[in-house]
Design a protein around this motif. Structure first.
Motif, PDB file in Angstrom:
ATOM      1  N   THR A   1      68.282  12.150 -16.512  1.00 29.61           N
ATOM      2  CA  THR A   1      68.730  13.546 -16.605  1.00 29.61           C
ATOM      3  C   THR A   1      69.454  13.812 -17.911  1.00 29.61           C
ATOM      4  O   THR A   1      69.349  14.897 -18.476  1.00 29.61           O
ATOM      5  CB  THR A   1      69.658  13.879 -15.429  1.00 29.61           C
TER       6      THR A   1
ATOM      7  N   ARG B   1      65.871  20.277 -17.455  1.00 31.20           N
ATOM      8  CA  ARG B   1      66.611  19.877 -16.262  1.00 31.20           C
ATOM      9  C   ARG B   1      66.734  21.047 -15.284  1.00 31.20           C
ATOM     10  O   ARG B   1      66.617  20.874 -14.074  1.00 31.20           O
ATOM     11  CB  ARG B   1      68.014  19.374 -16.656  1.00 31.20           C
TER      12      ARG B   1
ATOM     13  N   GLU C   1      68.393  20.779 -21.563  1.00 29.03           N
ATOM     14  CA  GLU C   1      69.012  21.531 -20.481  1.00 29.03           C
ATOM     15  C   GLU C   1      67.999  22.414 -19.760  1.00 29.03           C
ATOM     16  O   GLU C   1      68.016  22.506 -18.533  1.00 29.03           O
ATOM     17  CB  GLU C   1      70.147  22.391 -21.039  1.00 29.03           C
TER      18      GLU C   1
ATOM     19  N   LEU D   1      66.986  14.593 -20.891  1.00 21.62           N
ATOM     20  CA  LEU D   1      66.160  15.793 -20.880  1.00 21.62           C
ATOM     21  C   LEU D   1      66.937  17.001 -21.393  1.00 21.62           C
ATOM     22  O   LEU D   1      68.133  17.117 -21.148  1.00 21.62           O
ATOM     23  CB  LEU D   1      65.663  16.073 -19.459  1.00 21.62           C
TER      24      LEU D   1
END
Length: 372
Positions: free
Chosen positions: A22, A30, A27, A25
């Motif tokens: 996470t 995500r 924003e 990645l």
């Protein structure tokens, strides 16, 4: 240092070898994955009877709703992440649903229906994801082609600029060289020395003007916009060319409304106006006239400069604002291109009308302002 994937949206599972998935990645990616995951969680909860069955009891329509809702995260994943996203969402939903199919005794008919739904999940994800990937490839190739074309045009423009600069500077330098040689000759009379000094100075001004045009065109300065009096600026420009006009036998006919105000850069507007006035003067024959008008109009001001010269051929009128295009035997062909660039940077417009044998008229329209 972490590496950011070149195309993060096309591969939501791609990431660096170190650090959490996470954190690797972007924003937005995500956020999209969270939306897809949330919708999948809701639909699977409906399928297993954790959401609606406690309220409505076991109902066939609950499973039907689940089957239709599952298309939503698949479509979203395929639209956002392409083929891999669509197939990934379909696989995630299928894996979560398979325990329900094989653990519960659904019967042959219901099991076949569930398996058919799974097949449709993959078909839908593959179809939409494939289309999205294809469109992205086409768009990427189109952008690459446009960039290549832009680079080619830029290189051609640079080559043309270099050729034009060399041509425009070569002749004045030859004149300056000859003038200096004559001035330095001890046998040259003083009267001739003065004449050739003036020739050298004139050619230096010519080179300076050519280089200024190239710099203005290639690296234009942003205009410093402020309220200004267009009437006064035009009147000052006319005073500058009174002597050359009288020497050429050309009359200057004025129709200038007082205190016509615009928002503009005084220096740049003066540059454009003087360029057009000198062009009009050069196009006019002895005994002719250059007519200049400044008038207010709705939303702004109109400046008109007209000559009674030979005019411009129809096939050339549409090209006179193109860089390096000129109907003269000499010149860089950048004067009108720079003029249009300046006028448009002011939020205005410049237009030309010309009739062979009757003359040419340039019309500038500039946004209104207040006189200070």
């Amino acid at each position: 240092m972490q590496k950011t994937p070149a195309h993060p949206e096309s591969s939501p599972l791609a990431g660096p070898r170190s650090g959490s998935l996470t954190e690797s990645l972007p924003e937005r990616t995500r956020y999209r994955l969270a939306i897809i995951g949330g919708i999948i969680l809701v639909t699977v909860s409906i399928h297993y009877g954790w959401v609606l069955e406690p309220i409505f009891g076991p109902q066939h329509w609950i499973h039907a709703i689940h089957g239709r809702l599952c298309y939503i995260p698949i479509v979203l994943a395929a639209s956002w992440f392409g083929l891999r996203g669509g197939l990934g969402a379909a696989a995630a939903i299928s894996l979560l649903v398979l325990p329900f199919i094989f653990v519960n005794d659904l019967g042959a008919h219901n099991t076949a229906g569930e398996v058919t739904e799974i097949v449709f999940y993959f078909a839908l994800g593959g179809l939409i994801g494939g289309i999205v990937d294809r469109e992205r490839r086409v768009r990427r190739r189109q952008q690459e082609t446009e960039l290549a074309l832009e680079r080619s045009q830029r290189q051609a423009l640079v080559g043309r600029m270099a050729s034009t600069v060399a041509h425009e500077i070569k002749n004045p330098i030859a004149s300056i060289k000859g003038a200096v040689e004559i001035i330095c000759d001890k046998d040259t009379p003083e009267a001739d020395r003065a004449e050739f000094r003036e020739i050298a100075v004139s050619e230096i001004r010519r080179i300076d003007g050519t280089l200024r045009d190239f710099l203005e065109f290639g690296r234009p300065r942003e205009p410093h916009l402020a309220p200004m009096n267009l009437s006064e600026t035009v009147a000052a420009g006319l005073r500058q060319i009174e002597a050359p006009a009288a020497h050429a036998g050309v009359r200057l006919v004025r129709h200038i409304q007082p205190d016509v105000a615009i928002v503009g850069d005084r220096e740049k507007i003066h540059q454009v106006m003087l360029n057009l006035l000198l062009n009009a003067l050069e196009a006019s024959a002895p005994g002719g006239a250059v007519r200049v008008a400044v008038e207010s109009e709705a939303g702004g001001a109109r400046l008109t400069i007209a000559d009674g010269g030979h005019g411009i051929p129809p096939e050339a009128v549409g090209r006179i604002f193109d860089p390096f295009f000129t109907t003269k035997s000499s010149g860089s062909g950048l004067g009108l291109a720079v003029a249009r660039q300046i006028v448009e940077s002011h939020g205005g417009s410049i237009a030309v009308e010309s009739t062979v044998g009757a003359g040419t008229t340039f019309t500038l329209r500039l946004p209104a302002g207040e006189v200070r």
